[in-house]
Write a protein that holds these residues in place. Structure first.
Motif, short mmCIF file in Angstrom:
data_model
loop_
_atom_site.label_atom_id
_atom_site.label_comp_id
_atom_site.label_asym_id
_atom_site.label_seq_id
_atom_site.Cartn_x
_atom_site.Cartn_y
_atom_site.Cartn_z
N GLY A 96 -6.49 4.03 -0.68
CA GLY A 96 -6.00 4.08 -2.30
C GLY A 96 -7.26 4.43 -2.92
O GLY A 96 -7.24 5.03 -3.81
N ILE B 125 -0.19 2.81 2.28
CA ILE B 125 0.60 1.52 2.27
C ILE B 125 -0.09 0.72 1.33
O ILE B 125 -1.22 0.79 1.07
N ARG B 126 1.04 0.10 0.51
CA ARG B 126 0.50 -0.66 -0.68
C ARG B 126 -0.47 -1.90 -0.14
O ARG B 126 -0.32 -2.30 0.77
N TYR B 127 -1.78 -2.02 -0.90
CA TYR B 127 -2.73 -2.92 -0.71
C TYR B 127 -3.64 -2.28 0.35
O TYR B 127 -4.63 -2.94 0.69
N CYS B 128 -3.33 -0.82 0.76
CA CYS B 128 -4.65 -0.58 1.45
C CYS B 128 -5.69 0.03 0.51
O CYS B 128 -5.54 1.02 -0.08
N PRO C 271 -4.95 3.01 -7.13
CA PRO C 271 -4.06 2.09 -7.48
C PRO C 271 -4.50 0.74 -8.08
O PRO C 271 -5.69 0.30 -8.07
N GLU D 87 3.05 5.61 -2.84
CA GLU D 87 2.55 4.05 -1.92
C GLU D 87 3.67 3.50 -1.84
O GLU D 87 4.85 3.35 -2.44
N HIS E 68 -4.29 -2.00 -7.27
CA HIS E 68 -4.81 -3.28 -6.48
C HIS E 68 -6.24 -3.32 -6.08
O HIS E 68 -6.58 -3.98 -5.25
#
Lengths: 375, 599
Positions: free
Chosen positions: A331, A324-327, B276, A352, B278
């Motif tokens: 990540g 999940i994005r911002y996990c 990633p 993602e 972020h």
């Protein structure tokens, strides 16, 4: 209605008929965020543990007042559901420090909607699984048990706890059998169906669930296996992987999901809890040593081995690692996952995505390309 | 060569079009009187009387220079001893009727080309409307220009040699010209070169860079000396490593240095091939550095399970990926007695781990000595902190940056004790003489989150532009008390455990939200802040879930405004330094200044 259909129905919504029936009897339901919470303690108190998620959440406007758009959308969606009253049927909530974003849910709820949960408990989970960490976690679990007893006016006796662990171990064993059916050439059920079955188990009483699982295993014996797939896949990754529709998109393209390494999947039930003289110690040890989430910092190599073993045992042709994005938890480990799988020549697709299902066109394109690569 | 020099100067001048020089004014303010003093000392009586005439003690005359079409406001020089320099708004310059010259960059380019008749005529034509003012100023400083001819060449050379480090600093940065193959050596050399300049600009804080340079050097020479290098995180006390003769290298310091030196983006880009975008850019920088091979690999990786997911997840995977022996110091979520005991045991297990990998036993007496140094440093730090509460604050914003950060890496070293002692004595002396920092303190700023890294000039710029002095920030908010009981191995490790829970960010970010909010409220109250600023690092996910409630509480309990906006603390591609200044300008112009108008 077949047992499979019944289970899929139960797994799809929140306040399902089993929850309503439970509440109708005047019994309590307590939500929890992460599978490191030993549900057995709640079950032993005759409380229904209910895994918090946010199926069908489409926007997070209320949650965004307190969290930022750069927070993970799974956590924001869950907060949105709480703020919207979707979880009003819960009598309590247990949160632990699975990740920075989930732990802040506890803080926020305490401040923003303190009336939401008459019982709100936080467990500080160690990040390691050493003997000392196990003992530390055992004490946390005792505190949790005391807290449940005080809040709900119940006594969790040794016998009740032992019984709860046995019931849960039976669930684990049955689910493992269900998974093992998928190791064959013609798995009797899809990954989408399997996910729904597991989800049902996180939201109905486990004794009832075990009966359904037993029936399901019998029925699946009669079911014709699936053979028209292009590739066998494993899904891996972190929280928020609880949307069967996501799996469905992958499977409609011909990738059959035969196993997983997710916390709404095998990591939830793969190993039984030991039953010894000190039940709480057994719970603590078993939970800290289960196939791990990245939160457990001393288990990187063990996690790699678990991933490889699952691929091997289930004869997966490739792995879809979804984050999940911002996990940041998952990540941040993806380079190690890539290295591990590359070394074993296991094809990998890293996806993602947001928790709410969007961008399906892009998802289809990427999965399609991945399938072509591994066919 | 001449052509190259001219083009380099021309490029520097072109950069002025987009550069606000306000950030450099506080530095100039501290350096110019020193330089002038040196010049005065070298003059004979007659020459000195000439200077005294132009720059009389307590003189009131002011002149300004304005760089037209640049972000720099008028620069005002007080023609007096001590020489004072500041910036002023155009409105204020007019109000005070200060005479000055307005030059465009093209004018300066022309001037720089040389004083040929042609150039001078062109320049005169361009400045014809200001000619009267120019002549008046010229007349005012004429004795000084005459004096220049009488100063001996030797004397000029001596002064040039003395201030060479400053001239070197103004030359092109090494980062633009040097091969980046051996990043550690580059950083080491860069730091060394700054030390000499720092001795002139901020002599009190120059030892910070000396310590830093030595740390780089210890790392660089570790293979020769046989020392192990341990990468540690900023929230891990370093004392044990010094006691075990291991080089502790705070990997976050590396990220700070890389960002300040302009190397950060390269390593962020490398890291983003693996994780990633972020994830925290601090972690991405050291991941990128480790994976690039531009820096010798660490022998050991020691990281706490705090303060954030990004740190722990990247470090645990990096250790496995790079096959580096590692140890995670597990911090329990709460900070009760049981947690402290667990953490003390974690420190003992770390000792065993270090003994095993280094093959050396910990010398408890050595640890005691290191802890004693650490205690003294912490005592000084707490005393300096008391000074910081005074209004006006006896420290500049940059002092906050230097004093706070140094304790992270060097606690337990005798050099740090020496540094703090000098700082303490000089500050006390300065306060006794009622000498300030030279900056006018109109507003006291608390940085409720981390300090802004890509350009620490932002602090000086705020100081110069709004009289907004940065008093303290979360990163450097030291509340660590010295370890009282150094009698046994157990008691010392207990002290380290206690310190670990109180290290900046472990204290605020690791546990429940109220730790963070209460610490920030306390910070604002303790330092009598007029406003709080959060340059919210995009990667700090847990903090973004706190900001709304923190802002409400700060405004309610402290009655001060708080600005929260998104930045990437190490990557200026999200928001540039100018973008950050823009946000700060808007905050001060529309909220802070009007709110305090009647004060």
């Amino acid at each position: 209605m077949s047992t499979l259909e019944e289970l899929i129905d139960l797994g799809n919504g929140l306040a399902n008929p089993a929850v309503q029936e439970w509440k109708g009897k005047g019994k309590k339901v307590v939500g929890y965020y992460c599978p490191y919470v030993p549900e057995e303690i709640l079950y032993a108190a005759d409380i229904l543990p209910f895994r918090v998620r946010a199926p069908g959440c489409t926007e997070t406007t209320s949650a965004d007042v307190y969290m930022s758009s750069i927070n993970c959308s799974f956590v924001r969606s869950c907060l949105q559901f709480v703020l919207e009253g979707e979880y009003d049927f819960l009598d309590g909530l247990v949160v632990l420090n699975t990740c920075d974003q989930i732990r802040r849910q506890y803080d926020l709820l305490k401040e923003v909607k303190p009336q939401a949960f008459p019982f709100l408990h936080f467990i500080g989970l160690p990040h390691k699984s050493s003997d000392e960490a196990v003992r530390f976690y055992r004490d946390d679990l005792i505190e949790f048990k005391n807290s449940v007893e005080n809040a709900f006016g119940v006594e969790i006796t040794e016998d009740k706890l032992r019984n709860a662990i046995e019931v849960y171990n039976e669930t684990r064993s049955l689910l493992r059998k269900l998974y093992e059916l998928r190791q064959g050439e013609k798995p009797p059920l899809t990954g989408t169906e399997t996910l729904s079955v597991v989800l049902a188990g996180t939201s109905i009483p486990k004794d009832q669930y075990n009966q359904l699982l037993r029936r399901l295993l019998e029925e699946l014996g009669q079911r014709e296996g699936i053979s028209d797939y292009r590739a066998r896949l494993m899904i891996a990754g972190g929280g928020g992987c609880d949307n069967p529709a996501y799996y469905q998109i992958i499977e409609e393209l011909g990738g059959l999901i035969v196993t997983d390494n997710i916390c709404f999947g095998s990591r939830y039930f793969w190993e039984p809890v030991e039953i010894g003289d000190d039940l709480m110690l057994g719970l603590a040890r078993s939970y800290l040593n289960r196939p791990s989430c990245v939160k457990m910092l001393d288990k990187v190599a063990e996690r790699d081995n678990y991933m490889k073993k699952m691929v091997e045992d289930f004869k997966a042709d490739g792995v879809i690692f979804q984050v999940i994005r911002y996990c940041q938890n998952w990540g941040g480990q993806q380079f190690q996952v890539r290295k591990t799988l590359n070394e074993s020549n296991i094809p990998l697709l890293i996806l993602e995505r947001e928790y709410t299902l969007g961008g399906t066109g892009q998802l289809k394109t990427r999965v399609q390309a991945f399938l072509e690569r591994i066919e | 060569m001449a052509v190259k020099k001219e083009s380099s100067l021309s490029a520097s001048l072109q950069r002025l079009r987009d550069t606000d020089l306000s950030s450099y004014i506080p530095m100039a303010r501290s350096v110019l009187p020193v330089i002038l003093d040196d010049i005065l000392k070298s003059l004979d009586e007659r020459q000195r009387s000439v200077v005294d005439k132009v720059l009389p003690v307590g003189g009131k005359k002011k002149i300004y220079l304005q760089l037209v079409d640049t972000p720099t406001p008028p620069i005002v020089i007080e023609m007096a001893q001590p020489l004072k320099i500041s910036t002023m708004s155009e409105k204020e310059v007019k109000r005070q009727r200060i005479r000055g010259v307005r030059l465009t960059i093209d004018d300066i380019q022309l001037l720089a080309k040389g004083r040929s008749l042609g150039n001078m005529l062109k320049l005169s034509w361009r400045l014809k409307r200001q000619m009267f003012t120019i002549l008046r100023i010229f007349w005012m400083v004429r004795p000084l220009l005459r004096l220049r001819a009488t100063i001996s060449k030797d004397m000029g050379n001596q002064l040039t040699a003395k201030y060479k480090p400053l001239l070197d600093l103004s030359a092109e940065t090494k980062s633009e010209t040097t091969d980046q193959g051996d990043m550690l050596k580059i950083l080491m050399d860069d730091t060394r070169s700054y030390v000499e300049a720092m001795k002139i600009i901020m002599p009190e804080t120059a030892p910070v860079l000396e310590m830093r340079a030595k740390n780089f050097e210890d790392y660089y020479r570790a293979k020769e000396t046989g020392q192990k290098v341990a990468w540690i995180n900023f929230a891990t006390p370093p004392e044990l490593f010094y006691a075990m003769d291991i080089v502790p290298f705070v990997y976050d310091g590396l990220a700070f240095q890389a960002a300040a030196s302009g190397f950060a983006l390269k390593y962020i880009d490398i890291a983003e091939q693996y994780v990633p975008d972020h994830l925290c850019s601090d972690n991405k920088i050291h991941l990128g550095l480790a994976l690039s091979g531009d820096i010798p690999p660490a022998d050991l990786l020691i990281y706490p399970s705090s303060p954030c997911d990004s740190n722990r997840t990247i470090l645990s995977a990096m250790a496995e990926y790079c096959n580096i022996p590692s140890f995670c110091l597990d911090l329990p979520y709460y900070k009760d007695e049981r947690a402290l005991q667990y953490l003390t045991d974690e420190w003992k297990r770390l000792v065993s781990f270090l003994e095993e990998v280094t093959g050396k036993k910990l010398d408890v007496d050595k640890l005691r000595q290191v802890m004693e140094y650490s205690n003294i440093a912490h005592e000084y730090c707490l005393k300096l902190d008391e000074f910081r509460k005074l209004a006006p604050c006896p420290f500049t914003s940059l002092d906050m940056y230097m004093d706070g950060g140094v304790l992270i890496q060097f606690a337990g070293t005798p050099e740090l004790v020496d540094y703090y002692k000098v700082r303490y004595d000089l500050t006390k002396e300065r306060m006794a003489k009622k000498e300030g920092t030279g900056a006018e303190e109109k507003f006291r700023v608390v940085w409720a989150y981390g300090v802004y890294v890509p350009d620490i000039g932002v602090f000086s710029w705020l100081e110069e532009k709004y009289g907004a002095v940065s008093i303290n920030c979360m990163n450097f908010n030291w509340v660590v008390k010295p370890t009282e009981d150094l009698s046994t191995y157990d008691s010392m490790l207990r002290g380290l455990a206690e310190k670990t829970t109180l290290m900046p960010m472990n204290r605020e970010v690791h546990g429940p939200m109220e730790n963070f909010i209460d610490a920030t409220v306390d910070l604002c109250k303790r330092y009598k802040a007029d406003c709080a600023i959060v340059t919210g690092h995009v990667a700090c996910k847990s903090n973004w879930a706190v900001m709304k409630l923190m802002k409400d509480k700060i405004e309610e309990e402290c009655g001060i405004p708080m600005l929260v906006f998104e930045v990437d603390l190490f990557d200026t591609r999200l928001i540039s330094v100018d973008g950050v200044k823009g946000k700060l300008e808007e905050f001060f112009e529309t909220i802070v200044i009007p709110k305090n108008a009647g004060r």
